[in-house]
Write a protein that holds these residues in place. Structure first.
Motif, PDB file in Angstrom:
ATOM      1  N   ILE A   1      72.825  52.618  70.741  1.00  0.00           N
ATOM      2  CA  ILE A   1      71.874  53.711  70.492  1.00  0.00           C
ATOM      3  C   ILE A   1      70.585  53.160  69.900  1.00  0.00           C
ATOM      4  O   ILE A   1      69.476  53.538  70.307  1.00  0.00           O
ATOM      5  CB  ILE A   1      72.504  54.775  69.569  1.00  0.00           C
ATOM      6  CG1 ILE A   1      73.613  55.510  70.313  1.00  0.00           C
ATOM      7  CG2 ILE A   1      71.443  55.765  69.075  1.00  0.00           C
ATOM      8  CD1 ILE A   1      74.408  56.455  69.459  1.00  0.00           C
ATOM      9  N   ALA A   2      70.723  52.252  68.961  1.00  0.00           N
ATOM     10  CA  ALA A   2      69.531  51.654  68.349  1.00  0.00           C
ATOM     11  C   ALA A   2      68.752  50.830  69.368  1.00  0.00           C
ATOM     12  O   ALA A   2      67.519  50.826  69.373  1.00  0.00           O
ATOM     13  CB  ALA A   2      69.932  50.794  67.166  1.00  0.00           C
ATOM     14  N   LYS A   3      69.461  50.117  70.240  1.00  0.00           N
ATOM     15  CA  LYS A   3      68.819  49.275  71.245  1.00  0.00           C
ATOM     16  C   LYS A   3      68.047  50.109  72.268  1.00  0.00           C
ATOM     17  O   LYS A   3      66.974  49.716  72.717  1.00  0.00           O
ATOM     18  CB  LYS A   3      69.887  48.430  71.949  1.00  0.00           C
ATOM     19  CG  LYS A   3      69.336  47.428  72.913  1.00  0.00           C
ATOM     20  CD  LYS A   3      70.464  46.580  73.490  1.00  0.00           C
ATOM     21  CE  LYS A   3      69.928  45.585  74.502  1.00  0.00           C
ATOM     22  NZ  LYS A   3      71.003  44.777  75.068  1.00  0.00           N
ATOM     23  N   ILE A   4      68.600  51.265  72.624  1.00  0.00           N
ATOM     24  CA  ILE A   4      67.930  52.132  73.592  1.00  0.00           C
ATOM     25  C   ILE A   4      66.622  52.665  73.013  1.00  0.00           C
ATOM     26  O   ILE A   4      65.623  52.774  73.705  1.00  0.00           O
ATOM     27  CB  ILE A   4      68.860  53.295  74.010  1.00  0.00           C
ATOM     28  CG1 ILE A   4      70.032  52.750  74.810  1.00  0.00           C
ATOM     29  CG2 ILE A   4      68.111  54.336  74.830  1.00  0.00           C
ATOM     30  CD1 ILE A   4      71.106  53.768  75.113  1.00  0.00           C
ATOM     31  N   ASP A   5      66.638  53.011  71.734  1.00  0.00           N
ATOM     32  CA  ASP A   5      65.448  53.469  71.010  1.00  0.00           C
ATOM     33  C   ASP A   5      64.738  54.610  71.736  1.00  0.00           C
ATOM     34  O   ASP A   5      63.576  54.508  72.118  1.00  0.00           O
ATOM     35  CB  ASP A   5      64.491  52.290  70.769  1.00  0.00           C
ATOM     36  CG  ASP A   5      63.392  52.653  69.781  1.00  0.00           C
ATOM     37  OD1 ASP A   5      63.660  53.458  68.859  1.00  0.00           O
ATOM     38  OD2 ASP A   5      62.265  52.150  69.936  1.00  0.00           O
ATOM     39  N   VAL A   6      65.439  55.705  71.951  1.00  0.00           N
ATOM     40  CA  VAL A   6      64.888  56.875  72.629  1.00  0.00           C
ATOM     41  C   VAL A   6      63.909  57.575  71.689  1.00  0.00           C
ATOM     42  O   VAL A   6      64.257  57.925  70.570  1.00  0.00           O
ATOM     43  CB  VAL A   6      66.020  57.844  73.050  1.00  0.00           C
ATOM     44  CG1 VAL A   6      65.438  59.111  73.667  1.00  0.00           C
ATOM     45  CG2 VAL A   6      66.964  57.155  74.007  1.00  0.00           C
TER      46      VAL A   6
END
Length: 90
Positions: A74-79
């Motif tokens: 989730i952090a890597k996607i950084d939506v």
């Protein structure tokens, strides 16, 4: 007419046939009639009297979600977009 009488009548009609093509067609019809029953028997599985989540987890080898990996993704996607925009894009 009883079931037994109907069976004997069918047998009599079949034995009186002289055309091999008609017998071949009857064989196909009979095979199709009985194939449906065989398929249903293959699909029908006995139901368990008791069902528990623990048994299903064990049978299916479910390991669950690694929360640390999930949060890292989730952090890597950084939506950055609002959820409403993301839902509208679908």
């Amino acid at each position: 007419m009883t079931l037994e009488a109907r069976k004997y009548k069918l047998i009599s009609q079949i034995t009186s046939l002289k055309d091999e093509a008609q017998i071949a067609r009857l064989e196909v019809v009979f095979k199709n009639l009985t194939a449906g029953d065989a398929l249903l028997q293959k699909l029908a599985k006995p139901m368990r009297k008791h069902l528990s989540i623990e048994e299903l987890v064990k049978e299916q080898g479910f390991k669950g979600v690694d929360r640390k990996k999930f949060d890292a993704l989730i952090a890597k996607i950084d939506v950055q977009e609002p959820i409403e925009e993301l839902i509208a894009a679908i």
